[in-house]
Design a protein around this motif. Structure first.
Motif, short mmCIF file in Angstrom:
data_model
loop_
_atom_site.label_atom_id
_atom_site.label_comp_id
_atom_site.label_asym_id
_atom_site.label_seq_id
_atom_site.Cartn_x
_atom_site.Cartn_y
_atom_site.Cartn_z
N GLU A 156 -18.22 5.03 -16.66
CA GLU A 156 -18.99 3.78 -16.80
C GLU A 156 -18.09 2.66 -17.32
O GLU A 156 -17.36 2.84 -18.29
CB GLU A 156 -20.11 3.96 -17.81
N THR A 157 -18.20 1.50 -16.67
CA THR A 157 -17.36 0.36 -17.01
C THR A 157 -18.19 -0.92 -16.87
O THR A 157 -19.00 -1.04 -15.96
CB THR A 157 -16.16 0.29 -16.04
N ILE A 158 -17.95 -1.84 -17.79
CA ILE A 158 -18.50 -3.19 -17.64
C ILE A 158 -17.46 -4.18 -18.15
O ILE A 158 -16.77 -3.90 -19.14
CB ILE A 158 -19.86 -3.38 -18.35
N TRP A 159 -17.33 -5.29 -17.45
CA TRP A 159 -16.32 -6.30 -17.76
C TRP A 159 -14.92 -5.67 -17.78
O TRP A 159 -14.02 -6.15 -18.46
CB TRP A 159 -16.58 -6.98 -19.10
N GLY A 160 -14.74 -4.54 -17.08
CA GLY A 160 -13.46 -3.85 -17.06
C GLY A 160 -13.22 -2.95 -18.26
O GLY A 160 -12.14 -2.37 -18.39
N ILE A 161 -14.18 -2.80 -19.12
CA ILE A 161 -14.04 -1.96 -20.32
C ILE A 161 -14.73 -0.63 -20.06
O ILE A 161 -15.92 -0.59 -19.74
CB ILE A 161 -14.64 -2.65 -21.56
N THR A 162 -13.97 0.45 -20.23
CA THR A 162 -14.54 1.78 -20.03
C THR A 162 -15.42 2.15 -21.21
O THR A 162 -15.28 1.60 -22.31
CB THR A 162 -13.44 2.85 -19.88
N ILE A 163 -16.27 3.11 -20.99
CA ILE A 163 -17.15 3.57 -22.05
C ILE A 163 -16.34 4.13 -23.23
O ILE A 163 -16.69 3.89 -24.40
CB ILE A 163 -18.20 4.59 -21.54
N ALA A 164 -15.24 4.82 -22.95
CA ALA A 164 -14.41 5.36 -24.03
C ALA A 164 -13.82 4.24 -24.89
O ALA A 164 -13.84 4.32 -26.12
CB ALA A 164 -13.30 6.24 -23.47
N THR A 165 -13.34 3.19 -24.26
CA THR A 165 -12.77 2.06 -25.01
C THR A 165 -13.86 1.33 -25.78
O THR A 165 -13.67 0.95 -26.94
CB THR A 165 -12.05 1.09 -24.06
N ALA A 166 -15.03 1.17 -25.17
CA ALA A 166 -16.14 0.51 -25.86
C ALA A 166 -16.52 1.28 -27.12
O ALA A 166 -16.65 0.70 -28.20
CB ALA A 166 -17.34 0.40 -24.92
N ARG A 167 -16.68 2.60 -26.98
CA ARG A 167 -17.07 3.42 -28.14
C ARG A 167 -15.98 3.42 -29.22
O ARG A 167 -16.28 3.33 -30.40
CB ARG A 167 -17.38 4.85 -27.70
N ALA A 168 -14.72 3.48 -28.79
CA ALA A 168 -13.61 3.49 -29.75
C ALA A 168 -13.51 2.18 -30.52
O ALA A 168 -12.91 2.13 -31.60
CB ALA A 168 -12.30 3.76 -29.02
N ASN A 169 -14.15 1.14 -29.99
CA ASN A 169 -14.10 -0.17 -30.63
C ASN A 169 -15.45 -0.61 -31.18
O ASN A 169 -15.70 -1.80 -31.37
CB ASN A 169 -13.52 -1.20 -29.66
N GLY A 170 -16.32 0.36 -31.42
CA GLY A 170 -17.55 0.09 -32.15
C GLY A 170 -18.78 -0.29 -31.35
O GLY A 170 -19.85 -0.50 -31.91
N TYR A 171 -18.66 -0.37 -30.02
CA TYR A 171 -19.84 -0.70 -29.22
C TYR A 171 -20.66 0.57 -29.01
O TYR A 171 -20.15 1.56 -28.50
CB TYR A 171 -19.45 -1.31 -27.87
#
Length: 166
Positions: free
Chosen positions: A29-44
Motif C-alpha cells: 500500500e502506497t499513497i503520495w509515494g510513501i509505502t505503508i512501512a515508511t508511514a508506520r516507521a514515521n508515526g502515521y
C-alpha cells in the motif's frame, strides 16, 4: 539556483500520486509515494488511503530529505539524491551516487565520496547519476511492470537537471 525542500517536494509529487495497492509492488500500500512501512516507521497510524498531503510532506522531510542528508550537496544533486532515496531507498541512492562518481559503493557518504563529487563537473555528476539509476532499474525483476514509469521519472529529472545547473 538553490532548490528548496518545498520545491523538491513539489517535483516529487509530479512523480508520485494518490493511493495505490498494486499486487506486483513490493512496497505494498502506497499513497503520495510513501509505502505503508515508511508511514508506520514515521508515526502515521491511520488508513493509508486517508493520509493527507501535508502529512506526507513531513514524512518526506524526515524520512528522506533529512536522513539522506540532502543539504550536504549542491542543491541540484540534493534533489536527485532525494528523488532516488524515495524511489530506491537511501542506501541504494547513495550507492548509485558513489558508482556515478567512481568510488567504492559502500552506502556511506564520507570524504572520499564528497571529494569525488567535487572533482567532477556538476553536469557530469547529475547525468552519470541518472544513467546509474536507469541501469539500476533495468536490473529489477519488476521492470516489465513498472519500467515505463521509472524511465519517465528519470527523463523528467534530466529535464530538471538542465534547469538546475548554471
Amino acid at each position: 539556483m538553490s532548490i528548496t525542500f518545498d520545491e523538491v517536494f513539489e517535483r516529487c509529487m509530479g512523480h508520485e500520486g494518490g493511493y495505490v495497492n498494486h499486487p506486483d509492488d513490493p512496497g505494498g500500500e502506497t499513497i503520495w509515494g510513501i509505502t505503508i512501512a515508511t508511514a508506520r516507521a514515521n508515526g502515521y497510524t491511520g488508513a493509508m488511503r486517508y493520509m493527507k498531503r501535508d502529512q506526507a510532506k513531513e514524512i518526506y522531510r524526515k524520512a528522506y530529505w533529512q536522513r539522506a542528508k540532502c543539504t550536504q550537496y549542491n542543491s541540484a544533486i540534493g534533489y536527485q539524491m532525494f528523488d532516488a532515496a524515495v524511489n530506491h531507498g537511501i542506501g541504494n541512492a547513495i550507492r548509485i551516487l558513489q558508482r556515478a562518481v567512481g568510488v567504492a559503493d559502500d552506502g556511506l557518504v564520507g570524504q572520499m565520496t564528497l571529494g569525488a563529487i567535487n572533482e567532477k563537473s556538476l553536469d557530469d555528476v547529475l547525468v552519470l547519476f541518472n544513467a546509474e539509476r536507469l541501469e539500476f532499474y533495468a536490473k529489477l525483476k519488476t521492470f516489465q511492470t513498472f519500467g515505463r514509469g521509472w524511465t519517465r521519472r528519470v527523463a523528467s529529472n534530466l529535464r530538471y537537471t538542465a534547469g538546475d545547473t548554471p
